[in-house]
Enzyme design. Sequence first.
Site, PDB file in Angstrom:
ATOM      1  CB  CYS A  29       2.428  52.235  62.078  1.00  0.00           C
ATOM      2  SG  CYS A  29       2.849  53.914  62.456  1.00  0.00           S
TER       3      CYS A  29
ATOM      4  CG  HIS B 290       4.328  56.437  59.357  1.00  0.00           C
ATOM      5  ND1 HIS B 290       3.861  57.233  58.334  1.00  0.00           N
ATOM      6  CD2 HIS B 290       3.703  56.877  60.485  1.00  0.00           C
ATOM      7  CE1 HIS B 290       3.004  58.108  58.825  1.00  0.00           C
ATOM      8  NE2 HIS B 290       2.890  57.923  60.132  1.00  0.00           N
TER       9      HIS B 290
ATOM     10  CG  HIS C 168       4.949  61.999  61.400  1.00  0.00           C
ATOM     11  ND1 HIS C 168       4.438  62.109  62.664  1.00  0.00           N
ATOM     12  CD2 HIS C 168       4.238  61.013  60.800  1.00  0.00           C
ATOM     13  CE1 HIS C 168       3.460  61.214  62.835  1.00  0.00           C
ATOM     14  NE2 HIS C 168       3.334  60.531  61.720  1.00  0.00           N
TER      15      HIS C 168
ATOM     16  CD  GLU D  89      21.160  61.120  37.617  1.00  0.00           C
ATOM     17  OE1 GLU D  89      20.860  61.601  36.503  1.00  0.00           O
ATOM     18  OE2 GLU D  89      21.732  60.034  37.781  1.00  0.00           O
TER      19      GLU D  89
ATOM     20  CG  HIS E 153      -0.210  61.658  58.949  1.00  0.00           C
ATOM     21  ND1 HIS E 153      -1.194  60.795  59.348  1.00  0.00           N
ATOM     22  CD2 HIS E 153       0.924  61.203  59.549  1.00  0.00           C
ATOM     23  CE1 HIS E 153      -0.708  59.886  60.168  1.00  0.00           C
ATOM     24  NE2 HIS E 153       0.579  60.109  60.297  1.00  0.00           N
TER      25      HIS E 153
HETATM   26 ZN    ZN Z   1       1.821  58.986  61.544  1.00  0.00          ZN
END
Ligand code: ZN
Length: 201
Positions: free
Chosen positions: A77, A95, A97, A118, A168
């Site tokens: 990433c 990140h 999943h 809310e 993803h």
């Molecule tokens: Zn990923």
Amino acid sequence: MEYNKYKQLIAELGKHFYNLGWVSGTGGGISIKDGNNIYIAPSGVQKDRINPEDIFLVNLNGDVIEKPLNDLRISECTPIFLEIFKTNNSGAVIHSHSVNTVLVTDLFEDYFICKNLEMQKGIEGYGIFDELKVPIIENTSKEYELVGSIIKAIKDNAKTKAVLVNGHGIYVWGNSWEQTKKHAECYDYLFKVEIERRKLL
Ligand code: ZN
């Protein structure tokens, strides 16, 4: 190894997010920015077993300043984290999943949309009665290939604090690691509400 609070923090958050099901099977990632220092978790490791000494330190250009003594590779990433930091000056990126982030991309087309909840207050810039939108982009076979469409989605949607990736997961950011964690938790909650709501219809 010298104590470093950000390396320590990424190791702790890795365990926490693993327990939430956000980074299982070595997927997902965490990065924290402190000035010009960017701390990034390694690639392909069990996120519940990261040690502080496994964390990479890079600069905004991606030059590695400190790397682990073992043979670990930096997170896949990384180019995405760095471009997000450069684009919106955020303090951390997560990140995930999470199953909720994947399921909402089945339920919505180009944008996740919710209103009158809310927990929308937990996302900076949103009130309860605003329409909250999160752009959904198409997935790619390699993680780093997402970078162009993520940055375009950020530029096209000035208010968003996250981008969903079809089938993803999600990239979420905030001013600080605390705000990024809060955003990630609130978005995940909002996704879950809309998923559960549809079961009742
Ligand atoms: Zn990923």
